[in-house]
Enzyme design. Structure first.
Site, PDB file in Angstrom:
ATOM      1  CG  LEU A 226      -1.961   1.125   1.296  1.00 53.57           C
ATOM      2  CD1 LEU A 226      -2.927   1.065   0.120  1.00 53.57           C
ATOM      3  CD2 LEU A 226      -2.720   1.056   2.625  1.00 53.57           C
ATOM      4  CG  ASP A 227      -0.668   4.749   0.004  1.00 54.94           C
ATOM      5  OD1 ASP A 227      -1.186   4.846  -1.121  1.00 54.94           O
ATOM      6  OD2 ASP A 227      -1.298   4.939   1.056  1.00 54.94           O
ATOM      7  CB  ALA A 228       5.172   1.055  -0.647  1.00 57.32           C
TER       8      ALA A 228
END
Length: 283
Positions: A226-228
Site C-alpha cells: 500500500l502506497d509504496a
C-alpha cells in the site's frame, strides 16, 4: 508515422549505435533520444522517438524485426508505441472531485492525448461531473462482503472498453492484486506526502497539530504494498504558523491536482520506465 521505443537491458557498449542503426536502415528519422545507465545495477535504459513518414510500410514489421535483430541478442525488455494510437484511460473516483475536475478539464482542452471511455466510482456522488463532460459513469459499490464481486465487475468493464491504464483520482478503496495483476505499472495513484508519519482519516489535522512547515503530494504506480509503489512525480509547498487547517487542506488538494496531472502526462507520453520498484523518468 511516429513511434516511441522504450528499452532496458544489461549495459554494454554499442547498444545506442545498434538501435539507431536499425532505425536508419528501416527508413526512420530519429527525432528524440535519451538514455540512462544504472551503474550499480548494470542496466541500460533508453527512450527513442522516430518518424517513419517517408517509409510508413516499414512500421508494419518493425516489432518482429526489432525483436529478432536487437531485443533477443541484447536481452532487452522493450515496448514500441505508435503515435497515432491514443491510450485509453479509465478514471476511478470516490467523493472528492478536485482531481477528477482537473484531469477532465485538461482532457477537454486537448492537453491530455488520451481517450476516457468511462469513469467508475464506489459512490454515485460524482455522476453529475461525468454528465457534464459527457463521459459514461459506472457506479460499482464496494463493501467488505462485495469487494470480490465489485472487482470482477471492474475487470469486466476494463476489458470491455479495452482500457490501457487506470488513474485513481482520489479513489478511496484499496485495489487488490486481482486488478493490479492485470495492470502492472499501469495504475496511477495520488496521495498526500505525510505518510507514514500522519496516517489515518485526518492527516492534515495531524500535520497542523505537529506544526509541519512543508506539505506535499506523491503520485506513484500501484503495487500490492500500500502506497509504496514506484514514484512517478512529487512536489511540495511551504506552510507556516499563520496557515489554518483549511489552508493546509486547500494547498494539499492543489498539489494533488498538479502532481497527478504531471504523472498522468508522463505516462501518456511514454516517459516512465519501472525497474526494481523505482522509476526512470525521461525528460
Amino acid at each position: 508515422m511516429k513511434t516511441t521505443i522504450l528499452i532496458n537491458c544489461p549495459d554494454k557498449s554499442g547498444i545506442i549505435s545498434s538501435v539507431t542503426g536499425f532505425i536508419h536502415r528501416k527508413g526512420g528519422n530519429i527525432i528524440y533520444i535519451d538514455q540512462h545507465v544504472d551503474k550499480e545495477a548494470g542496466v541500460f535504459f533508453m527512450r527513442l522517438e522516430s518518424d517513419f513518414e517517408k517509409n510508413i510500410p516499414a512500421v508494419k514489421n518493425l516489432k518482429q524485426e526489432f525483436e529478432e535483430e536487437l531485443a533477443v541478442p541484447h536481452q532487452m525488455e522493450w515496448s514500441l508505441y505508435l503515435g497515432s494510437v491514443k491510450p485509453k484511460m479509465a478514471l476511478f473516483v470516490s467523493k472528492y472531485n478536485h482531481c477528477l475536475y482537473d484531469l477532465l478539464s485538461r482532457y477537454n482542452s486537448g492537453e491530455l492525448e488520451v481517450e476516457i471511455p468511462f469513469i467508475l466510482s464506489n459512490h454515485s456522488d460524482l455522476e453529475y461531473v461525468a454528465k457534464q463532460f459527457d463521459i459514461p459513469f459506472f457506479h460499482v459499490p464496494v463493501t467488505k462482503s462485495t469487494k470480490s464481486d465489485a472487482e470482477n465487475r471492474q475487470l469486466a468493464l476494463l476489458k470491455e472498453y479495452q482500457i490501457d491504464f487506470i488513474v485513481l483520482a482520489r479513489y478511496m478503496q484499496i485495489v487488490s492484486s486481482k486488478v493490479i495483476d492485470h495492470y502492472p505499472n499501469k495504475i496511477i495513484n495520488i496521495h498526500h506526502s505525510f505518510l507514514p508519519a500522519f496516517a489515518g482519516a485526518k492527516p492534515y489535522h495531524a500535520a497542523f497539530e505537529r506544526g509541519v512547515k512543508i506539505i506535499g503530494a506523491t503520485s506513484h504506480y500501484v503495487t500490492e504494498e500500500l502506497d509504496a509503489g514506484p514514484i512517478i512525480e512529487q512536489d511540495v509547498t511551504t506552510v507556516t504558523h499563520a496557515h489554518s487547517i483549511k489552508d493546509f487542506i486547500t494547498k494539499g488538494r492543489d498539489l494533488e491536482k498538479i502532481v497527478l496531472s504531471r504523472a498522468v502526462k508522463l505516462h501518456i507520453n511514454r516517459k516512465t520506465m519501472v525497474y526494481n520498484n523505482k522509476t526512470v523518468i525521461f525528460s
